[in-house]
Design an enzyme around this catalytic site. Structure first.
Site, PDB file in Angstrom:
ATOM      1  N   GLY A  28       0.803  -1.081   0.147  1.00  0.00           N
ATOM      2  CA  GLY A  28       0.048  -0.052  -0.168  1.00  0.00           C
ATOM      3  C   GLY A  28       0.928   1.276   0.097  1.00  0.00           C
ATOM      4  O   GLY A  28       1.681   1.307   0.962  1.00  0.00           O
ATOM      5  N   ALA A  59      15.325  11.104  -1.977  1.00  0.00           N
ATOM      6  CA  ALA A  59      16.487  10.942  -0.855  1.00  0.00           C
ATOM      7  C   ALA A  59      17.393   9.768  -1.646  1.00  0.00           C
ATOM      8  O   ALA A  59      18.453  10.052  -1.641  1.00  0.00           O
ATOM      9  CB  ALA A  59      16.262  10.700   0.325  1.00  0.00           C
ATOM     10  N   VAL A  60      16.846   8.440  -1.945  1.00  0.00           N
ATOM     11  CA  VAL A  60      17.669   7.408  -2.391  1.00  0.00           C
ATOM     12  C   VAL A  60      18.454   7.870  -3.906  1.00  0.00           C
ATOM     13  O   VAL A  60      19.623   7.556  -3.867  1.00  0.00           O
ATOM     14  CB  VAL A  60      16.869   6.323  -2.539  1.00  0.00           C
ATOM     15  CG1 VAL A  60      17.655   4.926  -3.203  1.00  0.00           C
ATOM     16  CG2 VAL A  60      16.175   5.607  -1.113  1.00  0.00           C
ATOM     17  N   ARG A  97       1.146  -5.434  -5.048  1.00  0.00           N
ATOM     18  CA  ARG A  97       1.089  -6.468  -4.266  1.00  0.00           C
ATOM     19  C   ARG A  97       1.272  -7.825  -5.031  1.00  0.00           C
ATOM     20  O   ARG A  97       0.541  -7.956  -5.997  1.00  0.00           O
ATOM     21  CB  ARG A  97      -0.076  -6.512  -3.340  1.00  0.00           C
ATOM     22  CG  ARG A  97      -0.320  -5.337  -2.538  1.00  0.00           C
ATOM     23  CD  ARG A  97      -1.352  -5.702  -1.660  1.00  0.00           C
ATOM     24  NE  ARG A  97      -2.178  -4.620  -0.990  1.00  0.00           N
ATOM     25  CZ  ARG A  97      -1.683  -3.780   0.080  1.00  0.00           C
ATOM     26  NH1 ARG A  97      -0.364  -4.121   0.814  1.00  0.00           N
ATOM     27  NH2 ARG A  97      -2.279  -2.591   0.640  1.00  0.00           N
ATOM     28  N   ASP A 123       5.417  -4.210   6.039  1.00  0.00           N
ATOM     29  CA  ASP A 123       5.820  -5.463   6.818  1.00  0.00           C
ATOM     30  C   ASP A 123       5.823  -6.834   5.705  1.00  0.00           C
ATOM     31  O   ASP A 123       6.725  -7.554   5.534  1.00  0.00           O
ATOM     32  CB  ASP A 123       4.970  -6.234   7.835  1.00  0.00           C
ATOM     33  CG  ASP A 123       3.404  -6.267   7.410  1.00  0.00           C
ATOM     34  OD1 ASP A 123       3.188  -5.557   6.745  1.00  0.00           O
ATOM     35  OD2 ASP A 123       3.027  -6.851   8.494  1.00  0.00           O
ATOM     36  N   THR A 180       4.441   3.250   5.236  1.00  0.00           N
ATOM     37  CA  THR A 180       2.970   2.610   5.330  1.00  0.00           C
ATOM     38  C   THR A 180       2.280   3.499   6.181  1.00  0.00           C
ATOM     39  O   THR A 180       3.235   4.086   7.246  1.00  0.00           O
ATOM     40  CB  THR A 180       3.055   1.146   5.856  1.00  0.00           C
ATOM     41  OG1 THR A 180       1.850   0.965   6.340  1.00  0.00           O
ATOM     42  CG2 THR A 180       3.937   1.011   7.159  1.00  0.00           C
ATOM     43  N   ASP A 200       0.207   2.816   8.305  1.00  0.00           N
ATOM     44  CA  ASP A 200      -0.448   1.785   9.242  1.00  0.00           C
ATOM     45  C   ASP A 200       0.368   2.158  10.776  1.00  0.00           C
ATOM     46  O   ASP A 200      -0.093   1.789  11.851  1.00  0.00           O
ATOM     47  CB  ASP A 200      -0.616   0.393   9.108  1.00  0.00           C
ATOM     48  CG  ASP A 200      -1.255   0.233   8.065  1.00  0.00           C
ATOM     49  OD1 ASP A 200      -2.176   1.026   7.383  1.00  0.00           O
ATOM     50  OD2 ASP A 200      -1.409  -0.821   7.558  1.00  0.00           O
ATOM     51  N   ASP A 244       2.667   0.277  11.813  1.00  0.00           N
ATOM     52  CA  ASP A 244       2.206  -1.001  12.676  1.00  0.00           C
ATOM     53  C   ASP A 244       3.752  -1.967  12.702  1.00  0.00           C
ATOM     54  O   ASP A 244       3.652  -3.063  12.990  1.00  0.00           O
ATOM     55  CB  ASP A 244       1.282  -2.027  11.837  1.00  0.00           C
ATOM     56  CG  ASP A 244       1.725  -2.209  10.352  1.00  0.00           C
ATOM     57  OD1 ASP A 244       2.761  -1.342   9.772  1.00  0.00           O
ATOM     58  OD2 ASP A 244       1.235  -2.892   9.604  1.00  0.00           O
ATOM     59  N   ARG A 253     -26.346  14.237  16.272  1.00  0.00           N
ATOM     60  CA  ARG A 253     -26.098  12.939  16.129  1.00  0.00           C
ATOM     61  C   ARG A 253     -24.885  12.314  16.600  1.00  0.00           C
ATOM     62  O   ARG A 253     -24.096  12.922  17.322  1.00  0.00           O
ATOM     63  CB  ARG A 253     -26.212  12.599  14.696  1.00  0.00           C
ATOM     64  CG  ARG A 253     -27.405  12.895  13.772  1.00  0.00           C
ATOM     65  CD  ARG A 253     -26.957  12.811  12.276  1.00  0.00           C
ATOM     66  NE  ARG A 253     -28.170  12.907  11.297  1.00  0.00           N
ATOM     67  CZ  ARG A 253     -28.488  13.220  10.230  1.00  0.00           C
ATOM     68  NH1 ARG A 253     -27.184  13.583   9.579  1.00  0.00           N
ATOM     69  NH2 ARG A 253     -29.547  13.227   9.761  1.00  0.00           N
ATOM     70  N   ARG A 284      -5.161  -1.862   9.110  1.00  0.00           N
ATOM     71  CA  ARG A 284      -5.278  -3.185   9.280  1.00  0.00           C
ATOM     72  C   ARG A 284      -5.506  -3.490  10.675  1.00  0.00           C
ATOM     73  O   ARG A 284      -6.201  -3.129  11.536  1.00  0.00           O
ATOM     74  CB  ARG A 284      -4.112  -3.577   8.717  1.00  0.00           C
ATOM     75  CG  ARG A 284      -4.223  -4.069   7.277  1.00  0.00           C
ATOM     76  CD  ARG A 284      -2.751  -4.660   6.775  1.00  0.00           C
ATOM     77  NE  ARG A 284      -2.553  -4.199   5.495  1.00  0.00           N
ATOM     78  CZ  ARG A 284      -2.530  -4.868   4.412  1.00  0.00           C
ATOM     79  NH1 ARG A 284      -2.877  -6.255   4.575  1.00  0.00           N
ATOM     80  NH2 ARG A 284      -2.438  -4.363   3.352  1.00  0.00           N
ATOM     81  N   ASP A 297     -14.890  11.024  21.113  1.00  0.00           N
ATOM     82  CA  ASP A 297     -15.486  10.535  22.413  1.00  0.00           C
ATOM     83  C   ASP A 297     -15.025   9.058  22.721  1.00  0.00           C
ATOM     84  O   ASP A 297     -14.999   8.634  23.735  1.00  0.00           O
ATOM     85  CB  ASP A 297     -17.160  10.739  22.387  1.00  0.00           C
ATOM     86  CG  ASP A 297     -17.521  12.261  22.096  1.00  0.00           C
ATOM     87  OD1 ASP A 297     -17.805  12.829  23.106  1.00  0.00           O
ATOM     88  OD2 ASP A 297     -17.611  12.611  20.847  1.00  0.00           O
ATOM     89  N   ARG A 342      -5.133   7.468   2.004  1.00  0.00           N
ATOM     90  CA  ARG A 342      -3.766   7.376   1.510  1.00  0.00           C
ATOM     91  C   ARG A 342      -3.209   8.253   0.430  1.00  0.00           C
ATOM     92  O   ARG A 342      -1.829   8.247   0.333  1.00  0.00           O
ATOM     93  CB  ARG A 342      -3.785   5.764   0.686  1.00  0.00           C
ATOM     94  CG  ARG A 342      -3.762   4.794   1.728  1.00  0.00           C
ATOM     95  CD  ARG A 342      -2.759   3.674   1.710  1.00  0.00           C
ATOM     96  NE  ARG A 342      -2.755   3.012   0.224  1.00  0.00           N
ATOM     97  CZ  ARG A 342      -3.202   1.853  -0.097  1.00  0.00           C
ATOM     98  NH1 ARG A 342      -3.638   1.032   0.757  1.00  0.00           N
ATOM     99  NH2 ARG A 342      -3.177   1.381  -1.296  1.00  0.00           N
TER     100      ARG A 342
HETATM  101  O1  F6P Z   1      -1.486  -1.272   4.670  1.00  0.00           O
HETATM  102  C1  F6P Z   1      -1.892  -0.030   4.447  1.00  0.00           C
HETATM  103  C2  F6P Z   1      -3.374  -0.063   4.232  1.00  0.00           C
HETATM  104  O2  F6P Z   1      -3.452   1.279   3.576  1.00  0.00           O
HETATM  105  C3  F6P Z   1      -4.080  -0.559   5.319  1.00  0.00           C
HETATM  106  O3  F6P Z   1      -4.394   0.375   6.049  1.00  0.00           O
HETATM  107  C4  F6P Z   1      -5.495  -1.112   4.467  1.00  0.00           C
HETATM  108  O4  F6P Z   1      -6.015  -2.066   5.286  1.00  0.00           O
HETATM  109  C5  F6P Z   1      -4.850  -1.665   3.151  1.00  0.00           C
HETATM  110  O5  F6P Z   1      -3.701  -0.964   3.143  1.00  0.00           O
HETATM  111  C6  F6P Z   1      -5.780  -1.460   1.944  1.00  0.00           C
HETATM  112  O6  F6P Z   1      -5.046  -2.081   1.047  1.00  0.00           O
HETATM  113  P1  F6P Z   1      -5.448  -1.976  -0.663  1.00  0.00           P
HETATM  114  O7  F6P Z   1      -5.255  -0.433  -1.052  1.00  0.00           O
HETATM  115  O8  F6P Z   1      -4.817  -2.885  -1.101  1.00  0.00           O
HETATM  116  O9  F6P Z   1      -7.277  -2.141  -0.408  1.00  0.00           O
END
Ligand code: F6P
Length: 321
Positions: free
Chosen positions: A11, A22-23, A72, A103, A125, A127, A129, A162, A171, A187, A254
């Site tokens: 992603g 930078a690279v 991917r 990851d 990423t 995330d 994570d 509401r 994820r 909240d 994203r």
């Molecule tokens: O890992 C990054 C991420 O944006 C997650 O937060 C999300 O679950 C996933 O990728 C979504 O992936 P895709 O773009 O393949 O739907």
């Protein structure tokens, strides 16, 4: 080392372009030839590779997405896929590789490293994570994006009295929900690390309504599991009679121009990756811990547990009374 390759995989995240820049620039500054590999490991297997010049990365530090595009690839995870990738690396005389991703990308990097390829992973990423680094490139930007969205949703939520449930990405990791929940004055924040307590959420809503509060914001991290945001909305309506709306922020999170924090993090980590390749210190993941740049063995970095920020979680709850 004469030639290095750079790719983005998995992603995408805001700041990946700043890392590529930078690279490329640090590589050329150091006398290296830098090749851009398009579409991640898939493009590597297919030989979608072109030389990068200083000008190839002009005017991209502020752009979201990735100029190298991303993918991917299931095929790359097979022996045949890795064999194809190794052949292409040989054909293009690539002596070192920088992979920018999360990851899944790093597991691919580990496989290549075990096959003898000098590779460095840069954490890209949204995330946040990964246990070995305090921040991943893109996380700061996504938190700002979500906070902006919370503000807009709050306006209409208040006008109509509401409750709004806002689903955010991440994820299995609740960091986006947690940090944007605190910064956006939510909240309730529902994260996979803690799970969902419908009874408590409904009770909180009733208590705050009884105190005269006209609206509520609930941040719901994807990956919580059993209950969807829509089902939670129905539960709230049934138990509290409060009208509820759901907003799934989705892929909006994203995109966008990376924050200054993400641009500087990406620039520093991209340069560090090239330095490590030049020093012959490959097979590492670069990151930042306690303000200092770090490099961990890929296998160790991947195995480091991501620690959930319990304190921020509790604070968000306390400040939302
Ligand atoms: O890992 C990054 C991420 O944006 C997650 O937060 C999300 O679950 C996933 O990728 C979504 O992936 P895709 O773009 O393949 O739907």
């Amino acid at each position: 080392m004469k030639t290095i390759g750079v790719l983005t995989s998995g992603g995408d995240s805001p700041g990946m372009n700043a890392a590529i820049r930078a690279v490329v620039r640090y590589g050329i500054y150091s006398g290296l030839k830098v090749l851009g590999i398009k579409e991640g490991f898939k493009g590597l297997m297919e030989g979608k590779i072109e030389e990068m010049e200083l000008s190839s990365v002009a005017n991209i530090i502020q752009r979201g997405g990735t100029i190298l595009r991303s993918a991917r690839s299931d095929e790359f995870m097979t022996d045949r896929g890795k064999e194809k990738a190794l052949n292409i690396l040989k054909v293009f005389n690539i002596d070192g590789l920088v992979v920018i991703g999360g990851d899944g990308t790093f597991r691919g990097a580990l496989d290549l490293s075990k096959l003898g390829v000098p590779v460095i992973g840069v954490p890209g990423t949204i995330d946040n994570d990964l246990g070995y680094t305090d921040y991943t490139i893109g996380f700061d930007t996504v938190v700002n994006t979500v906070v902006d969205a919370i503000g807009k949703i709050r306006d209409t939520t208040e006008s109509h009295g509401r409750a709004s449930i806002i689903e955010v990405m991440g994820r299995r990791c609740g960091d986006i929900a947690l940090q944007s929940g605190l910064a956006g004055g939510a909240d309730s924040v529902i994260v996979p690390e803690v799970g969902l307590d419908e009874v408590n959420i409904c009770k909180k809503l009733i208590d705050s309504r009884n105190r005269g509060k006209r609206h509520s914001i609930i941040i719901f991290a994807e990956g919580v599991g059993d209950v969807t945001p829509y089902e939670l909305g129905d539960i709230i309506k049934k138990n509290t009679d409060i009208d509820t709306r759901v907003t799934i922020l989705g892929h909006l999170q994203r995109g966008g121009s990376p924050s200054a924090f993400d641009r500087t993090l990406a620039s520093r980590l991209g340069a560090k990756a090239v330095q490590l390749l030049l020093e012959g210190d490959a097979g590492k993941l670069v990151g930042r811990r306690n303000g200092v740049l770090v490099a961990e063995e890929i296998e160790i970095g991947l195995s480091m547990e991501k620690v959930f920020d319990e304190e921020t979680y509790k604070l968000t709850d306390i400040l939302s009374i």
